[in-house]
Design an enzyme around this catalytic site. Structure first.
Site, PDB file in Angstrom:
ATOM      1  CG  ASP A   1      59.127 -32.154  30.791  1.00  0.00           C
ATOM      2  OD1 ASP A   1      58.639 -32.156  31.947  1.00  0.00           O
ATOM      3  OD2 ASP A   1      58.609 -32.795  29.855  1.00  0.00           O
TER       4      ASP A   1
ATOM      5  CG  ASN B   1      66.924 -40.475  24.232  1.00  0.00           C
ATOM      6  OD1 ASN B   1      67.646 -41.454  24.408  1.00  0.00           O
ATOM      7  ND2 ASN B   1      66.049 -40.407  23.251  1.00  0.00           N
TER       8      ASN B   1
ATOM      9  CG  ASP C   1      58.700 -31.569  24.624  1.00  0.00           C
ATOM     10  OD1 ASP C   1      59.081 -32.524  23.913  1.00  0.00           O
ATOM     11  OD2 ASP C   1      59.422 -31.034  25.476  1.00  0.00           O
TER      12      ASP C   1
ATOM     13  CG  ASN D   1      59.977 -40.278  31.801  1.00  0.00           C
ATOM     14  OD1 ASN D   1      60.190 -40.846  32.858  1.00  0.00           O
ATOM     15  ND2 ASN D   1      59.255 -39.166  31.729  1.00  0.00           N
TER      16      ASN D   1
HETATM   17  N1  LIG Z   1      63.606 -37.550  14.825  1.00  0.00           N
HETATM   18  C1  LIG Z   1      63.069 -38.621  15.404  1.00  0.00           C
HETATM   19  N2  LIG Z   1      62.567 -39.620  14.629  1.00  0.00           N
HETATM   20  C2  LIG Z   1      62.031 -40.727  15.190  1.00  0.00           C
HETATM   21  N3  LIG Z   1      61.932 -40.926  16.505  1.00  0.00           N
HETATM   22  C3  LIG Z   1      62.407 -39.975  17.323  1.00  0.00           C
HETATM   23  C4  LIG Z   1      62.998 -38.781  16.832  1.00  0.00           C
HETATM   24  N4  LIG Z   1      63.364 -38.023  17.885  1.00  0.00           N
HETATM   25  C5  LIG Z   1      63.023 -38.710  19.000  1.00  0.00           C
HETATM   26  N5  LIG Z   1      62.449 -39.884  18.656  1.00  0.00           N
HETATM   27  C6  LIG Z   1      61.912 -40.903  19.550  1.00  0.00           C
HETATM   28  O1  LIG Z   1      60.888 -40.283  20.302  1.00  0.00           O
HETATM   29  C7  LIG Z   1      60.854 -40.832  21.622  1.00  0.00           C
HETATM   30  C8  LIG Z   1      60.992 -39.733  22.594  1.00  0.00           C
HETATM   31  O2  LIG Z   1      62.323 -39.290  22.579  1.00  0.00           O
HETATM   32  P1  LIG Z   1      62.826 -38.068  23.428  1.00  0.00           P
HETATM   33  O3  LIG Z   1      62.396 -36.802  22.762  1.00  0.00           O
HETATM   34  O4  LIG Z   1      64.271 -38.214  23.667  1.00  0.00           O
HETATM   35  O5  LIG Z   1      61.985 -38.289  24.763  1.00  0.00           O
HETATM   36  P2  LIG Z   1      62.212 -37.815  26.254  1.00  0.00           P
HETATM   37  O6  LIG Z   1      62.484 -36.322  26.189  1.00  0.00           O
HETATM   38  O7  LIG Z   1      60.922 -38.139  26.927  1.00  0.00           O
HETATM   39  O8  LIG Z   1      63.362 -38.579  26.819  1.00  0.00           O
HETATM   40  C9  LIG Z   1      61.957 -41.862  21.712  1.00  0.00           C
HETATM   41  O9  LIG Z   1      61.393 -43.122  21.504  1.00  0.00           O
HETATM   42  C10 LIG Z   1      62.887 -41.449  20.564  1.00  0.00           C
HETATM   43  O10 LIG Z   1      63.597 -42.564  20.070  1.00  0.00           O
HETATM   44  C1  LIG Z   2      54.448 -35.631  31.273  1.00  0.00           C
HETATM   45  C2  LIG Z   2      55.887 -36.070  31.436  1.00  0.00           C
HETATM   46  C3  LIG Z   2      55.931 -37.545  31.785  1.00  0.00           C
HETATM   47  C4  LIG Z   2      56.615 -35.852  30.089  1.00  0.00           C
HETATM   48  O1  LIG Z   2      57.934 -36.330  30.192  1.00  0.00           O
HETATM   49  P1  LIG Z   2      58.867 -36.675  28.918  1.00  0.00           P
HETATM   50  O2  LIG Z   2      58.007 -37.154  27.816  1.00  0.00           O
HETATM   51  O3  LIG Z   2      59.571 -35.387  28.551  1.00  0.00           O
HETATM   52  O4  LIG Z   2      59.852 -37.674  29.419  1.00  0.00           O
HETATM   53  C5  LIG Z   2      56.615 -35.198  32.512  1.00  0.00           C
HETATM   54  O5  LIG Z   2      56.474 -33.842  32.205  1.00  0.00           O
HETATM   55  C6  LIG Z   2      56.082 -35.461  33.912  1.00  0.00           C
HETATM   56  O6  LIG Z   2      56.451 -36.411  34.552  1.00  0.00           O
HETATM   57  N1  LIG Z   2      55.152 -34.575  34.411  1.00  0.00           N
HETATM   58  C7  LIG Z   2      54.589 -34.649  35.738  1.00  0.00           C
HETATM   59  C8  LIG Z   2      53.124 -34.356  35.737  1.00  0.00           C
HETATM   60  C9  LIG Z   2      52.726 -33.005  35.154  1.00  0.00           C
HETATM   61  O7  LIG Z   2      53.494 -32.394  34.416  1.00  0.00           O
HETATM   62  O8  LIG Z   2      51.605 -32.550  35.458  1.00  0.00           O
HETATM   63  K   LIG Z   3      57.315 -34.311  26.649  1.00  0.00           K
END
Ligand SMILES: Nc1ncnc2c1ncn2[C@@H]1O[C@H](COP(=O)(O)OP(=O)(O)O)[C@@H](O)[C@H]1O
Ligand SMILES: CC(C)(COP(=O)(O)O)[C@@H](O)C(=O)NCCC(=O)O
Ligand SMILES: [K+]
Length: 257
Positions: free
Chosen positions: A109, A11, A129, A9
């Protein structure tokens, strides 16, 4: 060569797998409006810059944002002349079972993390995660995804405080020195950091008790090491877990074709 795309959501991560290892990984913010052509301009520029001259023949996508999938399909088709495998969609089989309430659309994911976790560490796992949301995925003895927990993400929690309260600033997460904060920023960091330590411990303990078997806890996402610094919460940390799962699912499906 395989291009694996993990769209969260916040990156979207692109990795190139040469059959043995990831030779490059790039990250961009997730925007559903981005077109196939925009993806290509971005990716080909980075590939050129890093002198990565490879022939991409396979594409696999996992996306928690349904709206981006259309343009990623066009991207794979137009620039790599291939039909991508999209996790959770028709034409993508998983090497593990999914045992949840009927009609539940599990985040792809989480399915990918389950496959990766089982492949690397075997069954009876909790995969934590740290993304936009923090998810706990429970992997049964036979590798099946059997449910889990969704908690507000670390940055989301801090951002929610800032958005809802006029006097609370935007703050980045860090491990505070003390629990008792002596200024606003320290108070907010303490609330989220130590609150999160408690959340992780309590949820893992309750999952283990409910599951009734020994379980390994695997963490992924950039913020996991920050929490591990304070307490030994996880048995393993694997930053490439989701990408590894995409490779396993890709191989499973290409073999089946
Ligand atoms: N090493 C880190 N240190 C600080 N913030 C981080 C780090 N890695 C990811 N983030 C932050 O954590 C949040 C989730 O990032 P991300 O893992 O890319 O989420 P998603 O998989 O949901 O897109 C974002 O706000 C990102 O900027
Ligand atoms: C829970 C989540 C929003 C996590 O997404 P992310 O933080 O990786 O962007 C995603 O796995 C999602 O939309 N799940 C659908 C509902 C479920 O997994 O039951
Ligand atoms: K997640």
């Amino acid at each position: 060569m395989l291009l694996a795309i993990d769209c969260g959501n916040t990156n979207t991560v692109f990795s190139i797998w040469d059959g043995e290892r990831f030779i490059a990984t790039w990250r961009t913010s997730t925007e559903w409006q981005r077109t196939a052509d925009q993806y290509y301009v971005w990716l080909s520029t980075l590939m050129h810059f890093q002198k990565i001259d490879v022939n991409i023949t396979e594409v696999i996508v996992s996306s928690t944002v349904p709206r981006v999938v259309f343009n990623l399909r066009v991207f794979a088709d137009r620039y790599f002349n291939t039909r991508p495998i999209v996790v959770g969609k028709e034409g993508c089989e998983l090497p593990v079972e999914v045992r949840v309430d009927e009609g539940t659309a599990v985040g792809p994911d989480r399915l990918v993390n389950t496959v990766a976790g089982y492949n690397l560490y075997g069954g009876d796992l909790i995969v934590v995660d740290f993304g936009t949301a923090t998810t706990f995925d429970v992997v049964d003895t036979d590798g099946a995804y059997i449910g889990g927990v969704i908690a507000p993400g670390v940055n989301l929690s801090l951002e929610a405080l800032h958005q809802a309260a006029a006097a609370l600033p935007h703050v980045d997460i860090t491990k505070p020195q003390n629990v008792i904060g002596t200024n606003t920023v320290a108070c907010m960091q303490s609330g989220v950091f130590w609150g999160y330590i408690g959340l992780i411990k309590e949820i893992c303990a309750r999952i283990k008790a409910e599951h009734g078997r020994d379980m390994k806890v695997i963490s992924t996402g950039g913020l996991a090491p920050l929490f591990q610094q304070a307490e030994a919460l996880f048995d393993e940390f694997n930053d490439d877990l989701t990408m590894h799962g995409l490779v396993v699912i890709n191989e499973h499906n290409r073999k089946n074709i």
